[in-house]
Design an enzyme around this catalytic site. Structure first.
Site, PDB file in Angstrom:
ATOM      1  N   ASP A  21      48.539  27.977  43.677  1.00 38.55           N
ATOM      2  CA  ASP A  21      48.541  28.696  42.418  1.00 38.55           C
ATOM      3  C   ASP A  21      47.855  27.860  41.348  1.00 38.55           C
ATOM      4  OD1 ASP A  21      49.030  30.797  40.740  1.00 38.55           O
ATOM      5  OD2 ASP A  21      50.962  30.019  40.073  1.00 38.55           O
ATOM      6  N   CYS A  81      45.639  53.160  43.456  1.00 37.78           N
ATOM      7  CA  CYS A  81      45.705  52.360  42.225  1.00 37.78           C
ATOM      8  C   CYS A  81      45.887  53.292  41.023  1.00 37.78           C
ATOM      9  CB  CYS A  81      44.433  51.523  42.073  1.00 37.78           C
ATOM     10  SG  CYS A  81      44.373  50.685  40.472  1.00 37.78           S
ATOM     11  N   CYS A  88      51.871  43.992  39.441  1.00 41.41           N
ATOM     12  CA  CYS A  88      51.777  45.364  39.963  1.00 41.41           C
ATOM     13  C   CYS A  88      51.616  45.253  41.471  1.00 41.41           C
ATOM     14  CB  CYS A  88      50.568  46.066  39.338  1.00 41.41           C
ATOM     15  SG  CYS A  88      50.166  47.652  40.116  1.00 41.41           S
TER      16      CYS A  88
HETATM   17  S1  SF4 Z   1      47.375  45.432  40.986  1.00 38.15           S
HETATM   18 FE1  SF4 Z   1      47.860  47.560  40.410  1.00 38.15          FE
HETATM   19  S2  SF4 Z   1      46.371  48.064  38.814  1.00 38.15           S
HETATM   20 FE2  SF4 Z   1      45.609  46.205  39.856  1.00 38.15          FE
HETATM   21  S3  SF4 Z   1      44.235  46.946  41.440  1.00 38.15           S
HETATM   22 FE3  SF4 Z   1      46.265  46.780  42.399  1.00 38.15          FE
HETATM   23  S4  SF4 Z   1      47.198  48.812  42.131  1.00 38.15           S
HETATM   24 FE4  SF4 Z   1      45.465  48.687  40.741  1.00 38.15          FE
END
Ligand code: SF4
Ligand code: SF4
Length: 410
Positions: A177, A242, A284
């Site tokens: 990291d 996404c 996410c």
């Molecule tokens: S982290 Fe979430 S917003 Fe980013 S590319 Fe993946 S699904 Fe899309």
């Protein structure tokens, strides 16, 4: 690196988004989890490099690594070109991390003079989904990789491999990291996996719920195995799944649209993505949740300790308390106002506008001296159908209390 932030979660270019830590400690820090120095009694070096590699890999597996391999020390030319190209196209969205200095982050030889091999490890962090919130208490979701100290566990496991090298008289520096190395590319070169169309590294047969790190050493360990062939085939679930259309082409994440990165960026949260943010506070997981190799894995039993955060509690907490709870995360300028900004957007998305505690919190933040927070509170109040503040209420003046920092408009 997940999609567009750091390492695992999902920032698309090899960064996890967790708080960057000092990269490389000098070899004099013997015993540190990040650097292991040769034994002070003198180098043993009584093993062949093939035997030493076997011992190192076994030590990593025993310490909990799901996969571990060895890559040669060489400049990651193709990755360097990609980083420069995406920066030129603006896809990095201002993200720093390994983009800050591609010449450095794609050259493992700069980490340790005389570096001869990279021992690359992957630690599984699969977790169950966050539990349903308690009725009446707005809750925010945290990406799985950030819901526990998985990088601490990774460093510890890499430390076990580094110790074997140090005991044989070699130097070993742990990089996890960290802006110093594009960890996904190191893992790919060690034969651990392949790049998915969501830009994550997928381990052969076990998907992408892993964090990655390396031990850079001057021991000339022979590289392991063949590189793993692409396994996505015609699938495009991550592109279609996404919520913001951030995966603009297979393997290309536009950080300017990626929620994982936007939650870590400075300034106002972009208006056009606030509703799509939903209940996410940090990170996410969507483009990993839809991924078939991840879905085929057995359901993880445990939930991360910080998988779910009480939003009203967060918005009532002081700076010190917030940093104590969440200081492990990457928070811009180490300023918890960014967490409050994210929490206000979540509140606007998930709360009940008739709940007096929600209304009181939003009204209070609308009068906050930090104008960025006041703007986000006004957006949330409007989204929940609250009437604009009356002149009398607004004249009550700015709120003072937990979380008040200096007034600002940045
Ligand atoms: S982290 Fe979430 S917003 Fe980013 S590319 Fe993946 S699904 Fe899309
Ligand atoms: S969702 Fe499909 S295309 Fe995307 S990374 Fe997973 S296997 Fe590849």
């Amino acid at each position: 690196m997940a999609a567009a932030g750091r390492g695992r979660s999902v920032l698309p270019h090899g960064d996890s988004g967790l708080r960057p830590v000092p990269t490389v400690l000098p070899p004099s820090r013997a015993g540190s989890l990040r650097a292991a120095a040769p034994s002070p009694t003198g180098p043993a070096r009584d093993m062949t490099t093939a035997d030493l590699r076997r011992e190192v890999l076994e030590a990593g597996r025993r310490a909990g690594l799901a996969a571990v391999g060895v890559a040669p020390v060489e400049v990651f030319e193709s990755t360097r070109r990609i980083l420069h190209r995406r920066k030129a196209q603006g896809h990095h969205g201002g993200m720093q991390f390994t983009y800050r200095n591609p010449e450095r982050s794609t050259d493992p030889g700069r980490i340790l003079p005389g570096a001869a091999a990279l021992v690359v490890g992957a630690l599984d962090y699969a977790r169950a989904a966050a539990p349903e919130p308690v009725p009446g208490r707005p809750a925010a979701r945290v990406a799985r990789y950030a819901s526990d100290d998985v990088y601490g566990a990774l460093r510890s496991a890499l430390g076990a491999a580094a110790r074997v090298l140090a005991d044989q008289g070699y130097r070993a520096v742990i990089v996890a990291d960290d802006n110093a190395l594009v960890d996904r590319e190191a893992a790919r070169r060690a034969g651990l996996g392949y790049y998915g169309k969501n830009s994550n590294l997928l381990l052969e047969n076990s998907g992408s719920w892993v964090v990655l790190g390396s031990v850079v050493t001057d021991a000339a360990l022979p590289p392991t195995g063949e590189r793993v062939a692409d396994g996505c085939g015609p699938c495009r679930r991550c592109l279609d799944g996404c919520p913001t259309g951030a995966i603009v082409a297979p393997g290309v994440v536009d950080a300017r649209r990626c929620l994982a990165w936007l939650l870590q960026a400075t300034g106002d949260f972009p208006m056009e993505f606030r509703e799509a943010l939903g209940d996410r506070l940090y990170g996410c997981d969507d483009c990993q949740e839809v991924c078939p190799p991840n879905r085929r894995m057995p359901e993880a039993p445990e939930v991360g300790e910080q998988a779910s955060v009480d939003v009203l509690d967060l918005l009532g907490a002081g700076d010190e308390e917030l940093m104590e709870r969440h200081g492990r995360w990457y928070i811009p300028a180490r300023d918890p106002r960014h967490l409050r900004r994210n929490a206000l957007v979540v509140l606007g998305n998930v709360a009940d506008g008739s709940d007096p505690e929600v209304v009181g919190t939003l009204r209070s933040y609308q009068r906050h001296p930090d104008r960025m927070l006041a703007r986000h509170a006004t957006w949330a109040a409007k989204r929940l159908g609250l009437e604009p503040e009356t002149a009398t209420a607004a004249a009550a003046g700015p709120r003072r209390g937990p979380g008040d920092g200096p007034a600002g408009d940045s």
